[in-house]
Design a protein around this motif. Structure first.
Motif, mmCIF file in Angstrom:
data_model
loop_
_atom_site.group_PDB
_atom_site.id
_atom_site.type_symbol
_atom_site.label_atom_id
_atom_site.label_comp_id
_atom_site.label_asym_id
_atom_site.label_seq_id
_atom_site.Cartn_x
_atom_site.Cartn_y
_atom_site.Cartn_z
ATOM 1 N N PRO A 1 0.822 -1.212 0.000
ATOM 2 C CA PRO A 1 0.000 0.000 0.000
ATOM 3 C C PRO A 1 0.859 1.266 0.000
ATOM 4 O O PRO A 1 2.025 1.241 0.402
ATOM 5 N N VAL A 2 0.272 2.352 -0.478
ATOM 6 C CA VAL A 2 0.978 3.637 -0.470
ATOM 7 C C VAL A 2 0.562 4.375 0.799
ATOM 8 O O VAL A 2 -0.610 4.712 0.954
ATOM 9 N N ASN A 3 1.503 4.582 1.697
ATOM 10 C CA ASN A 3 1.204 5.170 3.016
ATOM 11 C C ASN A 3 0.007 4.473 3.677
ATOM 12 O O ASN A 3 -0.875 5.129 4.229
ATOM 13 N N GLY A 4 -0.040 3.185 3.546
ATOM 14 C CA GLY A 4 -1.115 2.404 4.162
ATOM 15 C C GLY A 4 -2.370 2.320 3.316
ATOM 16 O O GLY A 4 -3.280 1.557 3.646
ATOM 17 N N ASN A 5 -2.426 3.068 2.209
ATOM 18 C CA ASN A 5 -3.652 3.106 1.405
ATOM 19 C C ASN A 5 -3.676 1.979 0.363
ATOM 20 O O ASN A 5 -2.829 1.927 -0.533
ATOM 21 N N LEU A 6 -4.676 1.099 0.471
ATOM 22 C CA LEU A 6 -4.716 -0.087 -0.388
ATOM 23 C C LEU A 6 -5.045 0.268 -1.840
ATOM 24 O O LEU A 6 -4.423 -0.255 -2.777
ATOM 25 N N SER A 7 -6.029 1.157 -2.023
ATOM 26 C CA SER A 7 -6.443 1.490 -3.399
ATOM 27 C C SER A 7 -5.297 2.135 -4.171
ATOM 28 O O SER A 7 -5.047 1.805 -5.338
ATOM 29 N N ALA A 8 -4.589 3.057 -3.485
ATOM 30 C CA ALA A 8 -3.455 3.719 -4.143
ATOM 31 C C ALA A 8 -2.375 2.678 -4.466
ATOM 32 O O ALA A 8 -1.752 2.719 -5.541
ATOM 33 N N LYS B 1 -1.198 -1.037 7.903
ATOM 34 C CA LYS B 1 -1.799 -0.299 9.034
ATOM 35 C C LYS B 1 -3.283 -0.637 9.065
ATOM 36 O O LYS B 1 -3.790 -1.307 8.159
ATOM 37 N N TRP B 2 -3.977 -0.181 10.108
ATOM 38 C CA TRP B 2 -5.372 -0.576 10.227
ATOM 39 C C TRP B 2 -6.232 0.611 10.619
ATOM 40 O O TRP B 2 -5.937 1.303 11.590
ATOM 41 N N ASP B 3 -7.265 0.894 9.851
ATOM 42 C CA ASP B 3 -8.299 1.868 10.232
ATOM 43 C C ASP B 3 -9.545 1.545 9.407
ATOM 44 O O ASP B 3 -9.562 0.579 8.639
ATOM 45 N N GLU B 4 -10.579 2.350 9.550
ATOM 46 C CA GLU B 4 -11.843 2.085 8.857
ATOM 47 C C GLU B 4 -11.665 2.069 7.331
ATOM 48 O O GLU B 4 -12.248 1.242 6.631
ATOM 49 N N ILE C 1 2.413 -5.066 11.966
ATOM 50 C CA ILE C 1 1.202 -4.713 12.719
ATOM 51 C C ILE C 1 1.179 -5.558 13.999
ATOM 52 O O ILE C 1 1.766 -6.636 14.055
ATOM 53 N N ASN C 2 0.479 -5.041 15.034
ATOM 54 C CA ASN C 2 0.462 -5.772 16.315
ATOM 55 C C ASN C 2 -0.700 -6.767 16.360
ATOM 56 O O ASN C 2 -1.519 -6.847 15.444
ATOM 57 N N ASP C 3 -0.768 -7.511 17.464
ATOM 58 C CA ASP C 3 -1.759 -8.589 17.562
ATOM 59 C C ASP C 3 -3.192 -8.071 17.529
ATOM 60 O O ASP C 3 -4.089 -8.723 16.988
ATOM 61 N N LEU D 1 -5.717 -9.441 14.788
ATOM 62 C CA LEU D 1 -6.979 -10.096 15.145
ATOM 63 C C LEU D 1 -8.147 -9.498 14.356
ATOM 64 O O LEU D 1 -8.975 -10.219 13.782
ATOM 65 N N GLN D 2 -8.215 -8.178 14.317
ATOM 66 C CA GLN D 2 -9.293 -7.522 13.561
ATOM 67 C C GLN D 2 -9.182 -7.856 12.073
ATOM 68 O O GLN D 2 -10.187 -8.080 11.398
ATOM 69 N N ALA D 3 -7.966 -7.881 11.593
ATOM 70 C CA ALA D 3 -7.749 -8.156 10.170
ATOM 71 C C ALA D 3 -8.160 -9.593 9.827
ATOM 72 O O ALA D 3 -8.728 -9.851 8.763
ATOM 73 N N LEU D 4 -7.873 -10.520 10.742
ATOM 74 C CA LEU D 4 -8.273 -11.915 10.502
ATOM 75 C C LEU D 4 -9.795 -12.027 10.406
ATOM 76 O O LEU D 4 -10.335 -12.732 9.540
ATOM 77 N N GLU D 5 -10.480 -11.326 11.297
ATOM 78 C CA GLU D 5 -11.956 -11.327 11.276
ATOM 79 C C GLU D 5 -12.458 -10.783 9.930
ATOM 80 O O GLU D 5 -13.381 -11.312 9.332
ATOM 81 N N ARG D 6 -11.834 -9.701 9.508
ATOM 82 C CA ARG D 6 -12.259 -9.053 8.265
ATOM 83 C C ARG D 6 -12.030 -9.980 7.055
ATOM 84 O O ARG D 6 -12.885 -10.109 6.186
ATOM 85 N N CYS D 7 -10.861 -10.606 7.037
ATOM 86 C CA CYS D 7 -10.548 -11.550 5.959
ATOM 87 C C CYS D 7 -11.599 -12.653 5.893
ATOM 88 O O CYS D 7 -12.089 -13.000 4.819
#
Ligand code: URP
Ligand code: ZN
Ligand code: ZN
Length: 534
Positions: A145-152, A176-179, A209-211, A215-221
């Motif tokens: 990602p570009v500065n954490g941005n997936l679309s970019a 990184k992780w945010d909305e 990234i930390n645990d 964890l949130q990312a695993l749920e999302r996946c």
């Protein structure tokens, strides 16, 4: 289309272009193709009608092998059966005594990746040309990602890949992780054809990234039907290990393996596996390099958990002895993460791959020249991490496991191609020689030998970690998208490679909801509370 007459092999052109480009990285697009596109295309070197008949070879799929002919038309496999009769406008290849197999699919590459203050020397053109020369016809690269941005990041990588000469897909790293990241993951899966996300448990201060986020990312996946992948090393402990090495005055390449021992890989692998189990999602562990990590994967599988382990060719065939070489330039070539381990880990990884504990083999192709590796001359923490392998994987795995009699030819197809296609949900379009499959194939001669050298490879890198290795089994022909792109010479066309979208909810997700329901209902079922009878 660019082609390479016998008198001017591609590696010499690429070598020439390296020598003028490495000092001014990152190289521009025109430089990337310099010495390649500038050549006139000689149609005589290219397959003509788009119709090819491969005659008399042993056609190998992961489930079956038979002596048969393979007829290719319009980029797909039109027919597989004995004694196919064709008209005069068809190019005929005699494969008698040879194996006709699906082209390799490399699940793990980094082309044109900006990393550790520089950019990998192989881009989507040179890396893919090298892949084709070694019998790999598709790879899955990691979008950063570009500065954490997936679309970019996705847009950037689509642009990087526009001179592709073979098919490719993308995994997406999440750094990184945010909305926004969470929402973008859905766009990547539902619109952009990405069905896997990589999470770095190492590289503290950059990708890690930390645990809590993992964890949130695993749920999302899980919700999206996308496969989570982990780089499993304990990044906090690695940072502490590195600090200790520097404190001890160990600044050279050996500080790299010393600061991140196998137990840190084992710990992170176990942690990721347990978190995936807690979430009830499948998990893919990339570049498994140690006995410690392999044992965690084996334990999880024995308990019924869906965990995929991917060794890479460097971990299978090399050991850490090179990292102790007193010459910085020699040792630095072998710096990658997790590190190449002591002798013994390689044998274990081979056994685990042969027996199905680990399922498929990648390369983690991530190449840096001597000049780039020298960024870490005074401090091993600054040596760009990564080694080559995209051109060598098919040969080395054949020699190591098939030639030695440890796996069948069908298992070779499974671990180098089919399993990757299945996991990432593009089978049988890829990874099979079946009617309707894409015409990505190789002809391998088991009686011919190969020799690896930076002087003859097709990567832009000026070193090769497999320098001087020889073995039996030579990829004599590579067909990509129905065209002969390698027959001892490369005949590649920039822009001919296609982006392959990979749909979500692959086979690893089947039954997940049933396990969730079983857990839910167990929460409501009456449980016996009380003292047991004396
Ligand atoms: O050393 C490595 N593995 N370089 C590439 C980045 C990664 O961690 O896969
Ligand atoms: Zn990694
Ligand atoms: Zn990698």
């Amino acid at each position: 289309m660019a082609s390479f007459p016998p008198s001017t092999p591609l590696h010499l052109f690429l070598f020439f272009s390296i020598s003028i480009s490495i000092s001014i990285l990152p190289i521009s697009e025109s430089q990337q193709l310099q010495g390649v596109c500038g050549l006139e295309w000689d149609p005589a070197l290219c397959s003509t009608s788009g119709k090819i008949l491969i005659k008399g070879g042993t056609v190998v799929n992961a489930h079956h092998k038979e002596v048969a002919d393979v007829y290719i038309q319009d980029g797909v496999i039109a027919s597989v059966r004995p004694n196919i009769i064709v008209s005069d406008d068809v190019t005929i290849l005699d494969a008698t005594g040879k194996y006709v197999m699906p082209g390799g699919i490399d699940p793990h590459t980094h082309l044109a990746m900006e990393f550790m203050g520089t950019e990998t020397i192989d881009d989507f053109f040179s890396g893919q040309a090298a892949a084709l020369a070694g019998g790999t016809t598709m790879h899955i690269d990691f979008v950063i990602p570009v500065n954490g941005n997936l679309s970019a990041g996705f847009d950037l990588y689509m642009n990087k890949a526009k001179n592709s000469v073979m098919d490719y897909g993308f995994h997406m790293a999440v750094t990184k992780w945010d909305e926004t990241v969470s929402e973008d993951m859905q766009i990547m899966v539902n619109e952009k054809g990405i069905n896997s996300f990589k999470f770095f448990m190492a590289y503290k201060g950059s990708f890690m990234i930390n645990d809590e986020l993992l964890l949130q990312a695993l749920e999302r996946c899980k919700k999206l039907g996308a496969l989570p992948m982990v780089h499993a090393e304990n990044g906090d402990a690695v940072a502490e290990g590195q600090r200790k090495m520097i404190e001890l005055g160990i600044t050279g390449p050996k500080g790299h393996p010393l600061s991140r021992p196998p137990l840190l890989e084992g710990e992170a692998t176990a942690r990721a596996i347990r978190l995936a189990r807690f979430v009830n999602t499948p998990l893919y562990v990339v570049h498994v390099m140690s006995i410690d990590a392999t044992e965690e994967i084996a334990k999880a599988k024995m308990s019924g958990q869906k965990v995929i382990g991917e060794p890479v060719v460097s971990g299978l065939v090399l050991n850490d002895s090179w990292l102790w070489n007193p010459e910085f330039a020699t040792a630095a070539q072998y710096v990658m993460s997790p590190p190449i381990r002591k002798s013994g880990h390689d044998k274990s990884l081979q056994a685990a791959l042969s027996s199905g504990i680990l399922q498929l083999v990648g390369t983690d192709h991530c190449t840096f020249t001597k000049t780039q590796k020298a960024l870490g001359i005074d401090d091993f923490r600054k040596i760009p991490n990564g080694v080559n392998g995209i051109e060598e994987r098919m040969h080395l795995v054949w020699d190591l496991l098939v030639e030695s009699g440890r796996i069948s030819v069908m298992d070779y197809v499974r671990i180098t191609s089919t399993e990757c296609a299945r996991i990432f949900n593009i089978y049988p379009r890829k990874g099979a020689i079946m009617e309707g499959s894409d015409a990505d194939l190789i002809i391998l001669n088991p009686n011919a030998s190969f020799k690896i050298s930076a002087a003859s490879h097709h990567s832009r890198c000026d070193t090769n970690v497999y320098e001087g290795m020889t073995g039996m089994g030579k990829v004599e022909v590579t067909i990509s998208g129905g065209r002969i792109v390698w027959d001892g010479e490369l005949k590649v066309k920039p822009g001919s490679g296609k982006y392959i979208k990979m749909p979500p909810f692959g086979y690893l997700f089947e039954g997940i909801e049933k396990a969730d329901l079983a857990l839910l209902s167990s929460l409501h079922s009456p449980s016996r509370i009380g003292r047991s009878a004396a």
